[in-house]
Design a protein around this motif. Sequence first.
Motif, PDB file in Angstrom:
ATOM      1  N   SER A  58       0.831  -1.204   0.000  1.00  0.00           N
ATOM      2  CA  SER A  58       0.000   0.000   0.000  1.00  0.00           C
ATOM      3  C   SER A  58       0.869   1.259   0.000  1.00  0.00           C
ATOM      4  O   SER A  58       2.031   1.229   0.411  1.00  0.00           O
ATOM      5  CB  SER A  58      -0.908  -0.008   1.229  1.00  0.00           C
ATOM      6  N   GLU A  59       0.281   2.349  -0.436  1.00  0.00           N
ATOM      7  CA  GLU A  59       0.954   3.646  -0.414  1.00  0.00           C
ATOM      8  C   GLU A  59       0.968   4.189   1.022  1.00  0.00           C
ATOM      9  O   GLU A  59       0.009   3.968   1.778  1.00  0.00           O
ATOM     10  CB  GLU A  59       0.230   4.650  -1.319  1.00  0.00           C
ATOM     11  N   PRO A  60       2.012   4.912   1.409  1.00  0.00           N
ATOM     12  CA  PRO A  60       2.040   5.514   2.747  1.00  0.00           C
ATOM     13  C   PRO A  60       0.903   6.518   2.915  1.00  0.00           C
ATOM     14  O   PRO A  60       0.610   7.288   2.006  1.00  0.00           O
ATOM     15  CB  PRO A  60       3.391   6.230   2.798  1.00  0.00           C
ATOM     16  N   GLN A  61       0.280   6.482   4.082  1.00  0.00           N
ATOM     17  CA  GLN A  61      -0.786   7.425   4.406  1.00  0.00           C
ATOM     18  C   GLN A  61      -0.256   8.484   5.367  1.00  0.00           C
ATOM     19  O   GLN A  61       0.898   8.453   5.775  1.00  0.00           O
ATOM     20  CB  GLN A  61      -1.980   6.671   5.004  1.00  0.00           C
ATOM     21  N   TRP A  62      -1.093   9.417   5.773  1.00  0.00           N
ATOM     22  CA  TRP A  62      -0.657  10.579   6.540  1.00  0.00           C
ATOM     23  C   TRP A  62       0.063  10.228   7.839  1.00  0.00           C
ATOM     24  O   TRP A  62       1.056  10.848   8.192  1.00  0.00           O
ATOM     25  CB  TRP A  62      -1.837  11.518   6.824  1.00  0.00           C
ATOM     26  N   ARG A  63      -0.419   9.227   8.567  1.00  0.00           N
ATOM     27  CA  ARG A  63       0.200   8.886   9.857  1.00  0.00           C
ATOM     28  C   ARG A  63       1.643   8.419   9.645  1.00  0.00           C
ATOM     29  O   ARG A  63       2.552   8.843  10.338  1.00  0.00           O
ATOM     30  CB  ARG A  63      -0.612   7.808  10.574  1.00  0.00           C
ATOM     31  N   GLU A  64       1.826   7.545   8.683  1.00  0.00           N
ATOM     32  CA  GLU A  64       3.164   7.041   8.385  1.00  0.00           C
ATOM     33  C   GLU A  64       4.054   8.147   7.833  1.00  0.00           C
ATOM     34  O   GLU A  64       5.221   8.281   8.229  1.00  0.00           O
ATOM     35  CB  GLU A  64       3.081   5.883   7.396  1.00  0.00           C
ATOM     36  N   LYS A  65       3.548   8.943   6.935  1.00  0.00           N
ATOM     37  CA  LYS A  65       4.330  10.052   6.371  1.00  0.00           C
ATOM     38  C   LYS A  65       4.782  11.009   7.471  1.00  0.00           C
ATOM     39  O   LYS A  65       5.917  11.472   7.470  1.00  0.00           O
ATOM     40  CB  LYS A  65       3.517  10.810   5.323  1.00  0.00           C
ATOM     41  N   THR A  66       3.872  11.286   8.412  1.00  0.00           N
ATOM     42  CA  THR A  66       4.201  12.188   9.518  1.00  0.00           C
ATOM     43  C   THR A  66       5.322  11.606  10.378  1.00  0.00           C
ATOM     44  O   THR A  66       6.315  12.274  10.660  1.00  0.00           O
ATOM     45  CB  THR A  66       2.957  12.470  10.382  1.00  0.00           C
ATOM     46  N   ARG A  67       5.182  10.331  10.793  1.00  0.00           N
ATOM     47  CA  ARG A  67       6.197   9.718  11.659  1.00  0.00           C
ATOM     48  C   ARG A  67       7.536   9.599  10.948  1.00  0.00           C
ATOM     49  O   ARG A  67       8.588   9.835  11.524  1.00  0.00           O
ATOM     50  CB  ARG A  67       5.734   8.344  12.165  1.00  0.00           C
ATOM     51  N   MET A  68       7.510   9.238   9.677  1.00  0.00           N
ATOM     52  CA  MET A  68       8.758   9.051   8.934  1.00  0.00           C
ATOM     53  C   MET A  68       9.437  10.376   8.584  1.00  0.00           C
ATOM     54  O   MET A  68      10.572  10.392   8.156  1.00  0.00           O
ATOM     55  CB  MET A  68       8.503   8.237   7.663  1.00  0.00           C
ATOM     56  N   SER A  69       8.757  11.500   8.826  1.00  0.00           N
ATOM     57  CA  SER A  69       9.380  12.801   8.588  1.00  0.00           C
ATOM     58  C   SER A  69      10.057  13.345   9.842  1.00  0.00           C
ATOM     59  O   SER A  69      10.673  14.403   9.809  1.00  0.00           O
ATOM     60  CB  SER A  69       8.341  13.805   8.079  1.00  0.00           C
ATOM     61  N   LEU A  70       9.959  12.613  10.953  1.00  0.00           N
ATOM     62  CA  LEU A  70      10.558  13.033  12.219  1.00  0.00           C
ATOM     63  C   LEU A  70      11.812  12.218  12.517  1.00  0.00           C
ATOM     64  O   LEU A  70      11.854  11.024  12.252  1.00  0.00           O
ATOM     65  CB  LEU A  70       9.554  12.856  13.359  1.00  0.00           C
TER      66      LEU A  70
END
Length: 110
Positions: A58-70
């Motif tokens: 699956s494509e990354p969603q907002w929660r994953e994108k947010t955590r992986m940007s920290l």
Amino acid sequence: MPQIQAQGKTITCDREANLRKVLLDNDIDLYNGQASTINCHGIGTCGTCCVAVEGEVSEPQWREKTRMSLPPHSPSSGRRLACQTKVLGDVRVTKYEGFWGQGSDTEWTP
């Protein structure tokens, strides 16, 4: 049915299965060190289930994108949170060193 290759094992799972759940259910060492007891249990906030995934997911969603940007993660790493990843086809999973799996040396390969 999709197949997952991880830590020297080949696992069959249902399409859209949660990668974290499948790995843990099949005794794959998803967490490094104390992260096995200190983690968010799959809600996508801690980042300790970070892995490299090759294949159809699956494509990354907002929660994953947010955590992986920290920190210590980086959105440019191309890694994924297993807890936020659905398996859509055959995949190969690699785990890297570091508490959050953020390192450059591998812990285990497919």
